[in-house]
Design an enzyme around this catalytic site. Structure first.
Site, PDB file in Angstrom:
ATOM      1  N   GLU A 752     -18.905  14.151  22.917  1.00  0.00           N
ATOM      2  CA  GLU A 752     -19.362  14.298  21.522  1.00  0.00           C
ATOM      3  C   GLU A 752     -19.623  12.828  21.111  1.00  0.00           C
ATOM      4  O   GLU A 752     -19.041  11.865  21.574  1.00  0.00           O
ATOM      5  CB  GLU A 752     -17.893  14.543  20.693  1.00  0.00           C
ATOM      6  CG  GLU A 752     -18.289  14.878  19.478  1.00  0.00           C
ATOM      7  CD  GLU A 752     -17.993  14.075  18.540  1.00  0.00           C
ATOM      8  OE1 GLU A 752     -19.029  13.494  17.856  1.00  0.00           O
ATOM      9  OE2 GLU A 752     -16.759  13.790  18.214  1.00  0.00           O
ATOM     10  N   CYS A 786     -18.207   9.122  13.131  1.00  0.00           N
ATOM     11  CA  CYS A 786     -19.399   9.709  13.714  1.00  0.00           C
ATOM     12  C   CYS A 786     -20.098  10.552  12.671  1.00  0.00           C
ATOM     13  O   CYS A 786     -21.338  10.463  12.772  1.00  0.00           O
ATOM     14  CB  CYS A 786     -19.261  10.612  15.155  1.00  0.00           C
ATOM     15  SG  CYS A 786     -17.430  10.339  15.879  1.00  0.00           S
TER      16      CYS A 786
END
Ligand SMILES: Cc1cc2nc3c(=O)[nH]c(=O)nc-3n(C[C@H](O)[C@H](O)[C@H](O)COP(=O)(O)OP(=O)(O)OC[C@H]3O[C@@H](n4cnc5c(N)ncnc54)[C@H](O)[C@@H]3O)c2cc1C
Length: 1001
Positions: A752, A786
């Protein structure tokens, strides 16, 4: 340090069990109210109103046909909310077509109680719809002309709808209108409200201040009124006068807001008129009392004879009775008399949502409508009991409530007035005011069309909700007996499941903290005082090797344990973590420099991960029987792969670390867990907690060290059976290459990584909502998520306004020490990050246009001023800057072109969409190659099991963390096929056929 820490609470805990609170309220009114007499008074009012229904064009008639619980009602409300602010015809047509097109007005008409009206409005709408374009066929000329006409008519209709609730566009117009109404109904008083709410910037606040001041001057008209009770007055919203009217910003509230309110109080007191502070959300309730107290001290010193200062109290609050007593206590302490307006409360749905999202211990408001009614009457009784220091003002449109109030007040011989909103309850009040002894004040909003939209929506909700008195009064299916039924009976249980039960009976929602509540804040602050972060030693090569051997040896027994047993250990860990939330928050503040609000959210996320993966494991990883021919059994079984290496980042050093580790564990793997170099301590504490919960020492190992050494050694280790990584795209590539270069089994990589996340804003969006979402998404956590917003794409028609508001909102952020509750934006993680972001900002200063930035007053290290820069094209953005830096571009033309350009950046993590055109939002989501799309909200804070998180392209491999497909990637699969007929014959088949009675010889 903020004063928040030091302020003791005036009010009890907001989340006490509803039953307990209602029992207390009931005890205050039981015996003092004769309900049959209430019905006897109110029933003729109801009959009279029903005998003379509202004209067909009135909004209540429209809402009777299309209540907001229906798709049609909702469509009308949403159209009303947005259409007037849309700057161009094309978008207005698209919005109208979108909302009218999706609802079935023709069908809705058939069963309505007022068929003729229903058919009329339905036919009009259906006819209009014919002129509106759909997505399939391009519009012809006639249709284009027709569409504009329909939209123009709709705009006009909404303006008329709004006018029903607004007394005038200016204070003068409103006062003229009031004079007209007073001619028809002598003795009517007005409380003017200057529309517009929720300042986002200082400019907004100054504008509202000027408009309130102008209104006070106009109302006073240079005279001194005989008494504030007998004359017109003003209502003000504190959130309009200061953009940061929040509990966490107490110092600024007292420094900035108080002087502003005083600038209004002075002329109001000099003119001897009523100034009432409206009631807003429950997390400002304590604060509002502190503000009142401070103002009262000043009033006592300056205008001791003035009795016009007022406050609205909401009965739906579980603390409403105590609020009444607290207000009376403030008045007594300062030797003053207040005017107190009792309302039921206008933000019920928002309060419920906030409590659910926050995992709070209960609701701050009642969940049964009639509990609010009980509390209203109990508060009324309490207000009347404080008649020496309070002049009570009862604001309600409910005939039963009005009759009960009149009874209570008259029995006590207390002076009082009733209040209604302009445009509402006119029928009932026409009847009530036949009694000349009853005084009534009308709350009279003043403002232009654009400012009334939020207010209009609240009124539409109120008039259209099934539970509302005005709605039921208009519905002849509801008998007068039902309408006036006594509320004085407590319900056995809350009407809504508590926030903890949001995900059903099997998975509790992680418990959160209301930071505006002193009792809940205190443990966090105490924990912070006791935490020191000591340096920890890095693992050497030998320790890594030893750990891998231990984990390899531990794999067999751990994997052999039943899934349910492993899941049970996760549940135990979740409970332990939840109970220690304050300690973990303190660690996160000190080690990762996160703000307290972010820390609470992070611990909750970690708790949710444990519970979610435990639940998923039991549901998905147990053996499954597969279909097949007779004489054979087929089973699919899942098991761990071996030693999984989990490498997590510093920005969520607990939640992401925990999520990776527990997912790998529950699937049957043993885990080598390497936290980020910057944040080993909280990770070590979590691993210790897993051991305490019963996870064996040889099932999970914490290995601290640099990525280049410990991380690299773990990835390259021959025993590594899989890698789960969250971090930057370049490091994910490095890991990928290392794995590819290894001999031996090919192992999975779950990565990720980052994103160049965009938000697309069109011209139907509400700028205030956009700016709130942008500020949270781009700057919260200092942009170190993120999911954070990096690129705001705003439609050219609204860009200037949005940018101006954003600039103002940036100026209001608090940048500083994350341990201070008042801090919005803390430091970035380390010197390297700081230097990198500063370099980027320097470049932007030279190459782009600075739109706004926050001034940083604090000397706390590594603070980066949140800033926004305008760039020319989307493609100019190439790298992810992990800090509070926002890039803004303007767009025009086809919105799908914008999406294509965003896709072309190659990342695909999060996308924000701000539009009121639902079909457009869906088209954007369909076109976006992006993992998480958020419409009309912020784009951060994905919730486990609710918004499974993870992207595609350069943003990661998937599967999504906190989603239903995650655990599979940690498993190896096996099918087990057994020939059950191997012993010579298919006994099962023969037996079955025999019992069915069809077997042959
Ligand atoms: C003059 C005036 C001033 C006002 N000022 C304010 C203000 O400052 N702040 C503010 O918040 N509101 C204010 N209001 C709005 C007010 O809160 C609503 O108009 C009022 O709640 C409607 O109540 P009612 O008695 O007319 O109707 P009713 O139909 O009897 O009551 C509706 C109310 O019940 C409550 N309710 C609905 N469903 C539930 C449920 N499931 N559980 C618990 N409670 C429920 C809600 O409060 C809802 O508004 C004001 C109203 C007036 C008339």
């Amino acid at each position: 340090m903020s004063t928040t820490a030091a302020t003791p609470a005036r009010l009890p805990f907001p989340y006490r069990p509803e039953g307990e609170v209602v029992a207390n309220a009931l005890a205050r009114v039981r015996g003092s109210l004769d309900w049959p007499a209430v019905v006897a008074t109110a029933a003729p009012w109801v009959q009279a109103v029903r005998a003379q229904p509202a004209p067909f064009w009135a909004m209540e008639s429209l809402l009777r046909e299309y209540p907001i619980s229906s798709a049609e009602g909702l469509a009308l409300m949403r159209l009303a909310e947005a259409l007037l602010r849309v700057p161009d015809a094309e978008t207005a047509v698209a919005l109208t077509a979108d909302q009218l097109g999706r609802a079935d007005f023709d069908g809705a008409a058939e069963d309505g109680p007022h068929k003729m009206l229903a058919n009329l409005s339905a036919s009009a709408i259906a006819l209009s719809k014919r002129f509106l374009p759909d997505s399939v066929q391009p519009p012809g000329l006639l249709q284009r002309l027709g569409a504009r006409t329909v939209v123009a008519a709709t705009v006009r209709a909404i303006q008329l709808l709004g006018r029903q609730f607004v007394l005038g566009r200016s204070i003068q117009e409103a006062m003229d209108e009031a004079a007209g109404q007073r001619r028809a109904q002598a003795g009517l008083r007005f409380s003017y409200d200057m529309l517009g709410e929720g300042a986002r910037t200082e400019e907004d606040a100054e504008r509202y201040l000027a408009s309130y001041a102008g209104a006070i001057a106009a109302i006073a008209g240079g005279r001194v009124a005989a008494s504030p009770m007998a004359s017109d007055g003003i209502s003000i919203k504190l959130s309009a006068l200061f953009s940061r009217y929040e509990d966490t910003q107490r110092d600024r509230v007292f420094a900035t807001l108080l002087p502003r309110v005083w600038r209004l109080i002075e002329p109001a007191a000099q003119a001897n008129i009523n100034l009432t502070i409206d009631a807003e959300e429950s997390d400002r309730l304590e604060l509002s009392l502190d503000v009142l107290d401070a103002l009262a001290a000043r009033v006592a010193a300056t205008f001791p004879g003035w009795q016009g200062l007022g406050l609205a109290v909401q009965a739906y609050q579980t603390r409403s009775l105590e609020v009444v007593d607290a207000v009376a206590a403030i008045a007594r302490r300062h030797g003053l008399k207040f005017m107190v307006r009792l309302v039921k409360g206008a933000y019920w749905d928002g309060e419920v949502k906030r409590a659910q999202e926050g995992g709070l211990p209960g609701y701050p408001v009642f969940t049964h409508k009639h509990h609010t009614d009980i509390a209203y009457l109990a508060c009324a009784s309490a207000l009347i009991g404080h008649a020496d220091v309070i002049y009570p003002q009862f604001a309600t449109h409910n005939a039963g409530t009005i009759a009960a109030i009149v009874q209570l007040a008259r029995r006590a011989g207390a002076a009082f007035e009733l209040q209604r909103l302009h445009g509402m309850g006119e029928g009932v009040y026409r009847e009530v005011l036949r009694d000349p002894a009853i005084a009534c004040r009308v709350y009279a909003p003043v403002g232009e069309h654009r400012d009334l939209l939020a207010y209009l929506v609240r009124r539409l909700l109120e008039n259209g909700a099934n539970s509302s008195f005005v709605h039921q009064l208009a519905d002849e299916h509801v008998s007068a007996e039902q309408l006036l039924a006594s509320p004085l009976q407590a319900a056995a249980a809350p009407a809504l499941p508590l926030p903890v039960a949001l995900y059903g009976a099997t998975r509790p929602n992680a418990a959160g903290v209301d930071l505006a509540c002193a009792a809940m804040r205190a443990p966090l602050q105490a924990a912070m005082a006791g935490v020191q972060i000591e340096p920890v030693a890095e693992a050497g090569r030998a320790e890594v090797e030893a750990a891998m051997q231990r984990l390899q040896a531990g794999f067999g027994p751990w994997n052999a344990r039943p899934v349910a047993e492993r899941a049970a250990l996760l549940l135990r860990a979740a409970d332990l973590l939840e109970a220690r939330l304050p300690d973990y928050c303190a660690l996160l503040v000190k080690e990762a420099h996160k703000t307290l609000g972010d820390c609470v959210a992070e611990v909750r996320e970690a708790v949710d991960f444990c519970r979610y993966y435990a639940e998923q494991a039991v549901a998905r990883l147990e053996p499954q029987t597969l279909p097949g021919p007779t004489g054979e059994s087929n089973t699919l079984r899942l098991h761990g792969r071996g030693v999984f290496v989990c490498i997590s980042p510093w920005n969520f050093p607990l939640a992401i670390f925990a999520g990776q580790v527990v997912a790998a564990l529950v699937a049957g793997n043993t885990v080598a867990a390497k936290p980020a170099e910057q944040t080993p301590v909280v990770a070590r504490r979590f691993v210790a907690l897993l051991h305490e919960a019963g996870v064996p020492a040889d099932a999970v190992a914490w290995l601290h060290g640099a990525g280049e050494t410990v991380g690299a050694a773990l990835v390259a280790h021959p025993a590594t059976a899989g890698v789960c990584f969250t971090g930057s795209t370049p490091v994910a590539r490095l890991i990928n290459r290392t794995l590819a270069a290894k001999d031996g089994p090919i192992v999975p990589l779950i990565a990720e990584t980052g994103g160049l996340n965009a938000m697309v804003v069109d011209s139907t969006a509400l700028p205030e909502q956009v700016v709130d979402a942008v500020v949270q998404s781009a700057f919260r956590s200092a942009g170190q998520r993120c999911s954070a917003l990096r690129l705001l794409c705003v439609h050219e028609a609204v860009a200037d306004g949005v940018i101006a508001m954003l600039r103002g909102a940036l100026a209001e952020l608090n940048v500083g020490d994350p341990a201070d509750l008042a801090t919005d934006v803390g430091p970035v993680i380390d010197d390297e990050a700081y230097a990198g972001i500063q370099r980027h900002v320097q470049r932007l200063r030279a190459e782009a246009r600075l739109l706004g930035e926050t001034a940083v007053a604090s000397a706390f290290p590594r603070l980066v001023a949140p800033a926004a820069f305008e760039i020319g094209r989307i493609a100019e953005l190439q790298t992810e800057i992990f800090g509070p830096v926002l890039h803004v571009v303007r767009w025009g033309g086809d919105v799908l072109d914008v999406v294509r350009q965003i896709n072309a950046l190659g990342y695909g993590l999060t996308l924000g969409v701000q539009t009121r055109i639902d079909s457009r939002a869906l088209r954007i989501a369909d076109a976006a190659r992006i993992g998480n799309v958020y419409v009309n909200r912020n784009m951060i804070g994905a919730v486990v099991g609710v918004q499974p998180f993870g992207g595609e392209g350069l943003s990661g491999t998937g599967p999504k963390a906190g989603g239903p497909h995650y655990l599979y990637r940690f498993c190896a699969e096996q099918t087990l096929t057994i020939n059950t007929a191997a012993a010579g014959g298919n006994a099962e088949l023969l037996a079955a056929m025999g019992s069915a009675g069809t077997a042959g010889v």
